[in-house]
Design an enzyme around this catalytic site. Structure first.
Site, PDB file in Angstrom:
ATOM      1  N   PHE A  50       0.746  -1.252  -0.359  1.00 47.38           N
ATOM      2  CA  PHE A  50      -0.355  -0.354   0.707  1.00 47.38           C
ATOM      3  C   PHE A  50       0.683   1.131  -0.215  1.00 47.38           C
ATOM      4  O   PHE A  50       1.908   0.941   1.162  1.00 47.38           O
ATOM      5  CB  PHE A  50      -0.990  -0.146   1.218  1.00 47.38           C
ATOM      6  N   ASP A  68       9.112   2.743   1.875  1.00 42.96           N
ATOM      7  CA  ASP A  68       7.955   3.393   2.376  1.00 42.96           C
ATOM      8  C   ASP A  68       8.094   3.265   4.038  1.00 42.96           C
ATOM      9  O   ASP A  68       7.904   1.790   3.980  1.00 42.96           O
ATOM     10  CB  ASP A  68       7.298   2.842   1.201  1.00 42.96           C
ATOM     11  N   LYS A  75       2.735   9.371   8.639  1.00 38.91           N
ATOM     12  CA  LYS A  75       1.874   9.477  10.242  1.00 38.91           C
ATOM     13  C   LYS A  75       2.177   9.952  11.479  1.00 38.91           C
ATOM     14  O   LYS A  75       2.159  10.610  11.365  1.00 38.91           O
ATOM     15  CB  LYS A  75       2.012   7.956   9.406  1.00 38.91           C
TER      16      LYS A  75
HETATM   17  C1  LIG Z   1       3.374   2.281   4.397  1.00 41.58           C
HETATM   18  C2  LIG Z   1       1.891   3.383   3.429  1.00 41.58           C
HETATM   19  N1  LIG Z   1       2.129   3.733   2.256  1.00 41.58           N
HETATM   20  C3  LIG Z   1       1.398   4.859   2.325  1.00 41.58           C
HETATM   21  C4  LIG Z   1       0.291   5.517   2.718  1.00 41.58           C
HETATM   22  C5  LIG Z   1      -0.714   6.573   2.587  1.00 41.58           C
HETATM   23  O1  LIG Z   1      -0.854   8.015   3.245  1.00 41.58           O
HETATM   24  P1  LIG Z   1      -1.489   8.474   3.442  1.00 41.58           P
HETATM   25  O2  LIG Z   1      -2.875   7.800   3.682  1.00 41.58           O
HETATM   26  O3  LIG Z   1      -0.594   9.717   4.555  1.00 41.58           O
HETATM   27  O4  LIG Z   1      -1.238   9.257   1.990  1.00 41.58           O
HETATM   28  C6  LIG Z   1      -0.015   4.601   3.924  1.00 41.58           C
HETATM   29  C7  LIG Z   1      -1.090   5.314   4.709  1.00 41.58           C
HETATM   30  O5  LIG Z   1      -2.089   3.514   4.827  1.00 41.58           O
HETATM   31  C8  LIG Z   1       1.051   3.707   4.307  1.00 41.58           C
HETATM   32  O6  LIG Z   1       0.802   2.878   5.563  1.00 41.58           O
END
Ligand SMILES: Cc1ncc(COP(=O)(O)O)c(C=O)c1O
Length: 414
Positions: free
Chosen positions: A145, A230, A259
């Site tokens: 994700f 990520d 986050k």
């Molecule tokens: C690993 C990861 N990358 C990217 C995102 C996307 O972040 P945002 O919701 O702040 O755009 C998330 C959100 O859950 C995530 O867990």
């Protein structure tokens, strides 16, 4: 046009009626959370919940932490927004702090995880264009994700998130996670970068194996690929180290954060090694990214984590929670597996009852998160106490026990 009453609602049901009349379609449980403190939140009716998901791994120092409140209030009285047309001190201080405590050399701030990943994808594309004969393909993992923008849903590779918005940007390839052979097979001269999560959070807390991430790091070096992690969910203490990659003994070229970095306020960041920092003035930008208010909070949050043994707490309380779940598994055949690291944990059920357990958890006064039909994720504040971890385990056990109570298994009327 919908006509709405102007009286201020006084119950969760009244607020939810407003949501249903005004908001794009959504799915949420039937209570409205009004306030929070530490690891707890309260709904409009005054019911208390132990929050084991923390705004989805965001409220790292707990709800309404005095650290966050003070940084917000102090900075709000000085300067809130100036844009990247000008220098501002909190942005420079937060950038310096992150660089000092990481192997990276360059930083850029944005407002969310998806934006941080967009920046990483753009960096990879420009790097491929300028440093690797126009290589443009970016390899990501199945069940990853990376966000909800067009490029990041494409990187995510989940059909349900992608197909309604096709056509999607080209140049994304997906391989099974923890499968080195698949990565080797798919890589060719057009491959610019690999983007992975150290632990796949949204798909149910699936960790990369140590060997896999190390092999990916070596492979990227050997094949001249950008190794990008990520760390939106795993970064800033969640795994018990400031960055998740430290757990694995690897050093990526690029990481993304969001986050927990802001302890509750929206902020994202990309950090990169000097050798791959190919952005030039004008290549990337953001009106709000790196604004003084969010950066002041980010600085206060990261400083607090580093100076107050929050990482030690994550390791101690995370181990306690995980062991408690393992014990529960030994006693309860409904629990199939327990996974995760630090304060990013999950357990699978042997039946597709995760939504029921979450719902029963609300009655028990605990917020849990179902990431799939049979998977429940825990990502509480990094400041969760041992007593709160024991309380969470008791509440999870009671929720599971009630699952087989007659009033729950009885088919719904009608
Ligand atoms: C690993 C990861 N990358 C990217 C995102 C996307 O972040 P945002 O919701 O702040 O755009 C998330 C959100 O859950 C995530 O867990």
């Amino acid at each position: 046009m919908t006509t709405l009453s102007t009286a201020r609602p006084s119950s969760s049901a009244d607020w939810i009626a407003i949501e249903q009349a005004t908001y794009f379609a959504n799915r949420r449980p039937p209570m409205v959370i009004e306030r929070g403190l530490g690891s707890r939140v309260w709904d409009v009716e005054g019911r208390e919940y132990l929050d084991m998901i923390a705004g989805i791994a965001v409220v790292s120092l707990g709800h309404c932490s005095p650290v966050v409140q003070r940084a917000l209030a102090d900075q709000a009285a000085k300067l809130i927004q100036i844009s990247n047309l000008f220098y501002s001190i909190p942005q420079l201080e937060l950038g310096q702090l992150l660089i000092q405590h990481s192997p990276f050399d360059r930083v850029f701030f944005c407002n969310s995880g998806a934006e941080a990943n967009e920046a990483a994808l753009k960096l990879a594309r420009k790097w491929g264009k300028t440093r690797k004969n126009g290589a443009f393909n970016i390899v990501t993992a199945e069940h990853a994700f990376h966000g909800r923008t067009l490029a990041t849903v494409t990187a995510t590779g989940k059909d349900a998130y992608m197909q309604p918005f096709a056509p999607l940007p080209p140049g994304f390839l997906h391989v099974p996670f923890n499968d080195m052979d698949a990565l080797e097979r798919i890589t060719d001269a057009t491959t610019a970068a690999v983007l992975l999560e150290p632990i796949q959070g949204e798909s149910g807390v699936h960790p990369a194996t140590q060997q896999y991430l190390r092999d990916v790091a070596d492979f990227c070096k050997a094949k001249n690929l950008l190794f990008m992690l990520d760390e939106v969910q795993t970064g800033i203490g969640r795994l018990g180290t400031l960055f998740g990659f430290e757990r694995y003994g690897v050093e990526p070229d690029v990481i993304t954060l969001a986050k927990g970095l802001g302890g509750g306020v929206p902020i994202g960041a990309i950090l990169a090694k000097e050798a791959v920092s190919v952005f030039e003035p004008g290549d990337h930008g953001s009106t709000f990214g790196g604004n003084p208010l969010m950066c002041a909070v980010g600085h206060a949050v990261v400083s607090y984590i580093l100076e107050n043994d929050v990482l030690g707490n994550v390791n101690r309380v995370g181990a306690l929670l995980k062991q408690g779940l393992e014990r529960m598994k030994a006693e309860n055949p409904l629990i199939q597996t327990v996974r995760g690291d630090g304060l990013l944990l999950a357990f699978d059920l042997t039946a597709d009852r995760a939504a029921d357990v979450v719902r029963l958890g609300y009655d028990e006064g605990i917020l849990l998160n179902a990431t799939g039909p049979n998977t429940i994720r825990l990502a509480p504040p990094l400041t969760l106490s041992e007593a709160e971890a024991h309380e969470a385990l008791d509440k999870i056990k009671r929720s599971l026990d009630r699952l087989d109570a007659p009033e729950v298994t009885r088919p719904a009327a009608g």
